[in-house]
Design a protein around this motif. Structure first.
Motif, PDB file in Angstrom:
ATOM      1  N   TRP A 147       0.798  -1.218   0.000  1.00 29.98           N
ATOM      2  CA  TRP A 147       0.000   0.000   0.000  1.00 29.98           C
ATOM      3  C   TRP A 147       0.833   1.271   0.000  1.00 29.98           C
ATOM      4  O   TRP A 147       0.602   2.177  -0.823  1.00 29.98           O
ATOM      5  N   GLY A 148       1.775   1.365   0.874  1.00 26.44           N
ATOM      6  CA  GLY A 148       2.537   2.615   0.993  1.00 26.44           C
ATOM      7  C   GLY A 148       3.381   2.903  -0.239  1.00 26.44           C
ATOM      8  O   GLY A 148       3.318   3.995  -0.807  1.00 26.44           O
ATOM      9  N   THR A 149       4.164   1.909  -0.626  1.00 29.04           N
ATOM     10  CA  THR A 149       5.064   2.103  -1.776  1.00 29.04           C
ATOM     11  C   THR A 149       4.279   2.367  -3.051  1.00 29.04           C
ATOM     12  O   THR A 149       4.618   3.253  -3.844  1.00 29.04           O
ATOM     13  N   THR A 150       3.214   1.578  -3.223  1.00 27.62           N
ATOM     14  CA  THR A 150       2.423   1.721  -4.449  1.00 27.62           C
ATOM     15  C   THR A 150       1.683   3.056  -4.477  1.00 27.62           C
ATOM     16  O   THR A 150       1.616   3.723  -5.523  1.00 27.62           O
ATOM     17  N   ALA A 151       1.137   3.478  -3.325  1.00 25.72           N
ATOM     18  CA  ALA A 151       0.464   4.776  -3.265  1.00 25.72           C
ATOM     19  C   ALA A 151       1.446   5.906  -3.590  1.00 25.72           C
ATOM     20  O   ALA A 151       1.114   6.857  -4.314  1.00 25.72           O
ATOM     21  N   ASP A 154      -8.119   3.731  -9.289  1.00 25.63           N
ATOM     22  CA  ASP A 154      -9.338   3.454  -8.519  1.00 25.63           C
ATOM     23  C   ASP A 154      -9.373   2.011  -8.028  1.00 25.63           C
ATOM     24  O   ASP A 154      -9.798   1.740  -6.894  1.00 25.63           O
ATOM     25  N   VAL A 155      -8.919   1.093  -8.879  1.00 30.24           N
ATOM     26  CA  VAL A 155      -8.887  -0.320  -8.466  1.00 30.24           C
ATOM     27  C   VAL A 155      -7.982  -0.481  -7.253  1.00 30.24           C
ATOM     28  O   VAL A 155      -8.340  -1.125  -6.254  1.00 30.24           O
ATOM     29  N   PHE A 156      -6.792   0.108  -7.324  1.00 31.45           N
ATOM     30  CA  PHE A 156      -5.834  -0.022  -6.223  1.00 31.45           C
ATOM     31  C   PHE A 156      -6.371   0.627  -4.953  1.00 31.45           C
ATOM     32  O   PHE A 156      -6.377   0.024  -3.876  1.00 31.45           O
ATOM     33  N   PHE A 157      -6.849   1.896  -5.097  1.00 27.53           N
ATOM     34  CA  PHE A 157      -7.251   2.614  -3.886  1.00 27.53           C
ATOM     35  C   PHE A 157      -8.551   2.061  -3.297  1.00 27.53           C
ATOM     36  O   PHE A 157      -8.784   2.174  -2.095  1.00 27.53           O
ATOM     37  N   GLU A 206       7.884  17.808  10.619  1.00 26.49           N
ATOM     38  CA  GLU A 206       8.397  16.436  10.562  1.00 26.49           C
ATOM     39  C   GLU A 206       7.537  15.501  11.416  1.00 26.49           C
ATOM     40  O   GLU A 206       7.223  14.381  10.999  1.00 26.49           O
ATOM     41  N   ARG A 207       7.137  15.980  12.544  1.00 21.63           N
ATOM     42  CA  ARG A 207       6.251  15.178  13.390  1.00 21.63           C
ATOM     43  C   ARG A 207       4.888  14.994  12.729  1.00 21.63           C
ATOM     44  O   ARG A 207       4.282  13.921  12.801  1.00 21.63           O
ATOM     45  N   TRP A 208       4.464  16.054  12.087  1.00 19.16           N
ATOM     46  CA  TRP A 208       3.176  16.015  11.354  1.00 19.16           C
ATOM     47  C   TRP A 208       3.205  14.928  10.288  1.00 19.16           C
ATOM     48  O   TRP A 208       2.290  14.108  10.188  1.00 19.16           O
ATOM     49  N   GLU A 209       4.257  14.906   9.484  1.00 21.58           N
ATOM     50  CA  GLU A 209       4.365  13.923   8.412  1.00 21.58           C
ATOM     51  C   GLU A 209       4.453  12.500   8.953  1.00 21.58           C
ATOM     52  O   GLU A 209       4.006  11.547   8.317  1.00 21.58           O
ATOM     53  N   ALA A 210       5.031  12.382  10.138  1.00 20.25           N
ATOM     54  CA  ALA A 210       5.202  11.045  10.717  1.00 20.25           C
ATOM     55  C   ALA A 210       3.902  10.485  11.287  1.00 20.25           C
ATOM     56  O   ALA A 210       3.779   9.268  11.493  1.00 20.25           O
ATOM     57  N   ILE A 211       2.954  11.326  11.556  1.00 20.69           N
ATOM     58  CA  ILE A 211       1.712  10.877  12.197  1.00 20.69           C
ATOM     59  C   ILE A 211       0.889   9.982  11.285  1.00 20.69           C
ATOM     60  O   ILE A 211       0.327   8.980  11.708  1.00 20.69           O
ATOM     61  N   GLY A 212       0.808  10.344  10.017  1.00 23.99           N
ATOM     62  CA  GLY A 212       0.006   9.535   9.104  1.00 23.99           C
ATOM     63  C   GLY A 212      -1.313  10.194   8.760  1.00 23.99           C
ATOM     64  O   GLY A 212      -1.543  11.373   9.034  1.00 23.99           O
ATOM     65  N   HIS A 213      -2.194   9.402   8.173  1.00 23.31           N
ATOM     66  CA  HIS A 213      -3.441   9.940   7.618  1.00 23.31           C
ATOM     67  C   HIS A 213      -4.458  10.268   8.691  1.00 23.31           C
ATOM     68  O   HIS A 213      -4.466   9.690   9.781  1.00 23.31           O
ATOM     69  N   VAL A 214      -5.344  11.216   8.310  1.00 24.53           N
ATOM     70  CA  VAL A 214      -6.495  11.576   9.143  1.00 24.53           C
ATOM     71  C   VAL A 214      -7.731  11.348   8.279  1.00 24.53           C
ATOM     72  O   VAL A 214      -7.633  11.191   7.062  1.00 24.53           O
TER      73      VAL A 214
END
Length: 409
Positions: A218-222, A255-258, A307-315
């Motif tokens: 998921w991460g790499t492909t996204a 769309d298929v992937f996501f 940097e901390r923001w980016e490390a948190i992840g999705h909302v």
């Protein structure tokens, strides 16, 4: 023998017409009475009168050319000269003379009118040529092309000039159109080449996007899909008939992937809710950096927060714009502070401000000395006038000093 005021017939049947130069032989008549002879030649006279009247009307009311009118006049005049009619031939000559004058006057009027029309046509064609030459440099391909076509139609409706002038203007006009057509053709040829390159590049992107659609990394492909999207935008547009089809395939693969990833990520909603809470806390912390008092510290603090923001992840998606907007507002405030700092420390601006301040200070000092001198000399009027000027200069100096303080100097 028979006679009337304009002619007579003698015993031999010879018919005469009376003119200012004396009697002239009209003809011979043996077929009837002398009265019939005179009547016959008087009818010929009336015929000339009618013919002249008709010609006068044609000259007045039609566009009969001067050449044709003059030929007709000479034809009638020749009949008058030959004395083959009985009547006031001098009156006919007078009418023909006046008609000749009218024809000559009309010829001159037409000559003047023709010259005026030629000047107007020349001016109109020169205006068309000037506009065409300006349009030849335009890059408004459709509008300029349509306007050039309209100019051609206008040109066709204008009278021709003398051959040399007309050919010279047409050469410039035609050259301008050709230059525009050549530039337009080159432009669209280059555009076609760019779109063909874009099509080839996007076909490769589509192929990779479709190959990645079933990935579970998921991460790499996204991340790769984001790169592919950036590459897609950078590639430019392909030909219209290919662009939509390629985009549908490209977007469909994503769309298929996501969609697959979305199903897996459904269970992570709780985690995203927690992420939102953490990012809101960071946003509160970031907002404390505004207004910026210590730019260097604010910049470092924001970098750490980011940097901390980016490390948190999705909302959660619906909450993302608001929380990200708060961080962007802080980032903009820091950027504005950086720009203000740059302006404040700009050495050229500082030098200009210092120079202006020095000039104004010298002017103020000089005026003060002049005021003191005038007061000492008892010239209060001059001193008062200089004092008013000093007030204006002092106000400018105060303003310049304030500006210089903003540069820290």
């Amino acid at each position: 023998m028979s006679s009337d005021p304009w002619g007579r017939v003698d015993e031999t049947g010879t018919v005469y017409v009376r003119t200012a130069e004396g009697e002239q032989v009209v003809g011979s008549w043996q077929a009837g009475t002398p009265e019939e002879a005179l009547a016959y030649f008087e009818r010929k006279y009336e015929g000339l009168v009618v013919e002249i009247g008709l010609l006068e009307k044609r000259v007045r009311t039609t566009d009969l050319s001067a050449k044709d009118a003059q030929a007709a006049i000479e034809h009638i005049r020749e009949q008058v000269r030959e004395h083959h009619a009985v009547g006031d031939l001098a009156a006919l000559s007078t009418r023909l003379d006046k008609l000749t004058e009218a024809v000559e006057s009309r010829r001159e009027e037409r000559k003047v009118q023709k010259a005026k029309q030629a000047d107007e046509a020349r001016s109109a064609k020169e205006t068309l040529v000037t506009e065409a030459e300006e349009l030849a440099q335009s890059e408004q391909w459709r509008a300029a092309g349509e306007r050039l076509r309209a100019l051609v139609d206008t040109w066709k409706g204008l009278p021709r000039l003398d051959r040399k002038s007309d050919d010279e203007l047409w050469h410039r006009f035609s050259h301008a159109r050709s230059a525009f057509s050549k530039r337009r053709k080159a432009h669209f040829a280059a555009l076609d080449a760019q779109r063909e390159d874009a099509r080839k590049a996007k076909e490769k992107l589509v192929a990779e996007a479709e190959a990645l659609s079933n990935s579970t990394d998921w991460g790499t492909t996204a991340a790769r899909y984001r790169e592919l999207m950036a590459d897609w935008k950078a590639a430019g547009r392909a030909q219209r008939e290919h662009e939509d089809e390629l985009w549908n395939r490209f977007r469909g693969a994503q769309d298929v992937f996501f969609a697959a990833r979305g199903e897996v990520f459904a269970e992570r909603d709780a985690e995203q809710t927690e992420n939102l809470k953490l990012k809101e806390e960071l946003a509160v912390e970031a907002e404390k950096l505004v207004p910026v008092s210590d730019l260097k510290a604010a910049r470092a603090a924001f970098r750490s927060l980011n940097e901390r923001w980016e490390a948190i992840g999705h909302v959660p998606r619906d909450a993302r714009p608001k929380v990200e907007g708060r961080m962007h507002a802080v980032e903009r405030a820091i950027q504005e502070a950086e720009e203000a700092e740059w302006r404040r420390t700009n050495p050229e601006a500082r030098a200009r401000a210092a120079g202006l301040t020095g000039q104004l200070q010298d002017a103020v000092d000089k005026l003060q000395k002049q005021i003191d001198t005038a007061r000492a000399a008892g010239n209060d009027a001059k001193a008062d006038k200089l004092a008013r000027e000093l007030e204006g200069r002092q106000a400018l100096l105060d303003q310049a000093l304030k500006g210089l303080q903003e540069f820290g100097g």
